[in-house]
Design an enzyme around this catalytic site. Structure first.
Site, PDB file in Angstrom:
ATOM      1  N   LYS A 241       0.845  -1.193   0.000  1.00 13.82           N
ATOM      2  CA  LYS A 241       0.000   0.000   0.000  1.00 13.82           C
ATOM      3  C   LYS A 241       0.878   1.240   0.000  1.00 13.82           C
ATOM      4  O   LYS A 241       1.969   1.235   0.586  1.00 13.82           O
ATOM      5  CB  LYS A 241      -0.908   0.012   1.242  1.00 13.82           C
ATOM      6  CG  LYS A 241      -1.724   1.289   1.387  1.00 13.82           C
ATOM      7  CD  LYS A 241      -2.502   1.327   2.696  1.00 13.82           C
ATOM      8  CE  LYS A 241      -3.222   2.659   2.825  1.00 13.82           C
ATOM      9  NZ  LYS A 241      -3.987   2.783   4.066  1.00 13.82           N
ATOM     10  N   GLU A 290      -9.100  11.481  12.608  1.00 14.87           N
ATOM     11  CA  GLU A 290      -8.194  10.385  12.981  1.00 14.87           C
ATOM     12  C   GLU A 290      -7.344  10.692  14.210  1.00 14.87           C
ATOM     13  O   GLU A 290      -6.500  11.588  14.197  1.00 14.87           O
ATOM     14  CB  GLU A 290      -7.274  10.042  11.801  1.00 14.87           C
ATOM     15  CG  GLU A 290      -6.411   8.814  12.058  1.00 14.87           C
ATOM     16  CD  GLU A 290      -5.712   8.314  10.818  1.00 14.87           C
ATOM     17  OE1 GLU A 290      -4.828   7.454  10.953  1.00 14.87           O
ATOM     18  OE2 GLU A 290      -6.046   8.774   9.707  1.00 14.87           O
ATOM     19  N   SER A 308     -12.775   4.832   2.587  1.00 17.39           N
ATOM     20  CA  SER A 308     -13.820   5.844   2.745  1.00 17.39           C
ATOM     21  C   SER A 308     -14.676   5.945   1.501  1.00 17.39           C
ATOM     22  O   SER A 308     -14.273   5.526   0.403  1.00 17.39           O
ATOM     23  CB  SER A 308     -13.192   7.205   3.058  1.00 17.39           C
ATOM     24  OG  SER A 308     -12.293   7.594   2.041  1.00 17.39           O
ATOM     25  N   GLU A 334      -7.074  -2.409   2.388  1.00 16.75           N
ATOM     26  CA  GLU A 334      -6.401  -1.176   2.789  1.00 16.75           C
ATOM     27  C   GLU A 334      -6.517  -0.963   4.294  1.00 16.75           C
ATOM     28  O   GLU A 334      -5.545  -0.611   4.972  1.00 16.75           O
ATOM     29  CB  GLU A 334      -7.015   0.003   2.033  1.00 16.75           C
ATOM     30  CG  GLU A 334      -6.443   1.353   2.424  1.00 16.75           C
ATOM     31  CD  GLU A 334      -7.220   2.516   1.827  1.00 16.75           C
ATOM     32  OE1 GLU A 334      -6.973   3.657   2.261  1.00 16.75           O
ATOM     33  OE2 GLU A 334      -8.082   2.289   0.956  1.00 16.75           O
ATOM     34  N   GLU A 469     -12.350  10.255  -5.049  1.00 18.48           N
ATOM     35  CA  GLU A 469     -12.377  10.178  -3.578  1.00 18.48           C
ATOM     36  C   GLU A 469     -11.661  11.369  -2.952  1.00 18.48           C
ATOM     37  O   GLU A 469     -12.082  11.881  -1.903  1.00 18.48           O
ATOM     38  CB  GLU A 469     -11.755   8.868  -3.108  1.00 18.48           C
ATOM     39  CG  GLU A 469     -11.934   8.635  -1.610  1.00 18.48           C
ATOM     40  CD  GLU A 469     -11.397   7.299  -1.156  1.00 18.48           C
ATOM     41  OE1 GLU A 469     -11.001   7.195   0.021  1.00 18.48           O
ATOM     42  OE2 GLU A 469     -11.376   6.347  -1.968  1.00 18.48           O
ATOM     43  N   LYS A 473     -13.122  14.191  -0.144  1.00 17.61           N
ATOM     44  CA  LYS A 473     -12.431  14.618   1.077  1.00 17.61           C
ATOM     45  C   LYS A 473     -12.201  16.126   1.091  1.00 17.61           C
ATOM     46  O   LYS A 473     -12.265  16.762   2.141  1.00 17.61           O
ATOM     47  CB  LYS A 473     -11.108  13.854   1.211  1.00 17.61           C
ATOM     48  CG  LYS A 473     -11.307  12.369   1.488  1.00 17.61           C
ATOM     49  CD  LYS A 473     -10.001  11.606   1.504  1.00 17.61           C
ATOM     50  CE  LYS A 473     -10.240  10.135   1.831  1.00 17.61           C
ATOM     51  NZ  LYS A 473      -8.994   9.339   1.788  1.00 17.61           N
TER      52      LYS A 473
END
Length: 483
Positions: A241, A290, A308, A334, A469, A473
């Protein structure tokens, strides 16, 4: 003492508090003269529960001084707001966490402060953050935000909730140098107290005149190409990743008011860590979902947050999107990579680590995430700054394996992340504290806002979907900064 509208409140110390402060300053000066080293002195007093720490700091800050506001409204209105700087602990390089932690430990250990049984129950704090990379923040845009930078503030206001009741306290700090005098130190604190005021946070201009211009730091095609190269590297077996970010700039017709932006974020994202960090003429604002690490004695809390999707105003569609996220193999992979790394890290220092087998769905105003809360009991004391250094960067912002991902990120992104995705938070003299990850953030300087968003890239990632995505955000901040 009460705060009404724009009145200047009387934060004047009582005679008893003043005598306590004078005694602390006298003792700090004695220690400084004996040792030849500056000595920190603090005093803490209670304030009325209705005082809004953020409002006081935003209204009372001096031009271009350091200031810090850090809140999580849904957690009992928890807030820490700070003004000024008596000490700044800075460093760069791979050992920056350990160096700053050591300097803070030494400074706080020889401080003259409240003991647990004394009124107020406070003491010195250090607030600030760290860049994502050991040398991050070198570009002109991030001037003032060093790779590691914790400030001991002159004024700190804390709001906490105990047994259903809110409590607010004020801590004043001074750094006694060997050639200082008690009267000079006392005079400076009196001047600062006289400047404190508590009008409500300012509002955003509902109808600004002029045009907003939005542009990407790099073309969107650059990000899609970077995702494509990253997936090729992952399929070749060199990575599991990697997280890639992009920057979007907003040029407004007039200068931004960070206090007004903060106020809107606080109302819109009450479950997030909402913060403002002012350095010189720049301010980093954010609503981050977070938690990197929280230390309370030997107890440690953190959260794995990765994977997400968007929200929908239609409840049925919203529920369907959440269900898709929970079932999506790419997002689950992920997320699992992040949770496993956090668990491995904590296992080296803990008696036990508790990790749920399945992630949950965490929903915010514009986005929903896969989340796994993780708790641990330390086997031996490890302070909050050190824990932040051990945990950062998690695969949620870096990659896996970490070294391979971190070596590739700058070349693929083509930007200086600065403090974006770095740890931001606070610590106290006991080594407790909390740091969140600087996500959903914007760096404001004059009329320019630099917004950041990134995604975790795994084997099955699609460039167009990853770009989309990041747009989701960015909607945490772009609507506020373009209207």
């Amino acid at each position: 003492m009460t705060l009404r509208g724009g009145e200047r409140s009387s934060f004047t110390l009582t005679e008893s508090d003043r005598e306590r402060l004078r005694a602390r300053l006298d003792l700090a000066l004695q220690r400084a003269r004996r040792s030849g080293r500056p000595t920190l002195a603090t005093i803490t007093r209670a304030l009325p529960a209705e005082v809004d720490p953020a409002a006081v700091v935003c209204a009372s800050r001096r031009a271009d001084e350091s200031w810090f506001v850090f809140e999580q409204p849904d957690r009992g209105g928890a807030a820490l707001a700070c003004l000024g700087q008596v000490v700044c602990l800075e460093d760069s390089g791979p050992d920056r966490f350990a160096t700053v932690a050591d300097r803070w430990r030494s400074l706080s250990a020889r401080s003259v402060s409240d003991s647990p049984g004394e009124p107020g129950g406070g003491g010195p704090v250090a607030v600030g953050g760290f860049a994502f990379a050991p040398g991050g923040g070198a570009s002109p845009a991030w001037s003032g935000f060093e790779p590691a930078s914790l400030v001991v503030p002159q004024v700190a206001l804390v709001r906490e909730e105990h047994e259903g009741e809110r409590h607010v306290r004020l801590t004043l700090a001074a750094l006694a140098q060997p050639d200082d005098t008690t009267e000079d130190l006392l005079g400076e604190l009196d001047r600062r107290l006289g400047e404190l005021a508590g009008p409500p946070l300012p509002l955003l201009d509902p109808a600004p005149t002029g045009r907003f211009q939005v542009s990407s730091g790099m073309p969107p095609e650059h990000f899609e190409a970077a995702v494509g190269r990253a997936t090729e590297t992952i399929r070749a077996g060199k990575l599991q990743k990697i997280v890639l970010a992009r920057e979007v700039q907003v040029h407004a017709p007039s200068a931004y008011d960070p206090a007004a932006v903060f106020g809107v974020l606080r109302d819109a994202f009450p479950s997030c860590f909402v913060f403002c960090i002012g350095r010189g003429d720049a301010t980093l604002v954010a609503a981050s979902p977070e938690l990197l690490v929280r230390r309370e004695g030997q107890r440690v809390s953190t959260i794995a947050l990765a994977g997400s999707t968007r929200r929908s105003a239609d409840p049925a569609v919203d529920a369907h999107l959440g269900e898709q996220l929970m079932r999506d193999e790419s997002y689950r992979e992920e997320h699992a990579i992040v949770a496993r790394r956090i668990e491995r890290t904590l296992n080296r220092y803990a008696i036990w680590v508790a990790t749920p087998q399945e992630p949950t769905l965490v929903q915010m105003a514009n986005i929903q995430h896969l989340a796994t809360p993780i708790r641990a009991q330390l086997a031996a004391p490890v302070e909050a700054i050190e824990l932040a250094g051990l945990m950062h960067p998690t695969p949620a912002v870096g990659g896996e394996p970490s070294e391979a991902a971190l070596a590739l990120i700058p070349a693929l992104e083509g930007l200086d992340r600065g403090w974006y995705t770095g740890p931001v938070g606070w610590t106290d003299a006991a080594g407790d504290g909390e740091f969140c990850v600087a996500l959903r953030c914007a760096l404001l300087r004059g009329n320019v806002a630099r917004c950041y968003a990134g995604n975790g890239i795994v084997r099955g990632s699609k460039p167009a979907a990853e770009l989309a995505e990041t747009e989701v955000k960015l909607q945490a901040l772009l609507p506020l900064l373009t209207s």
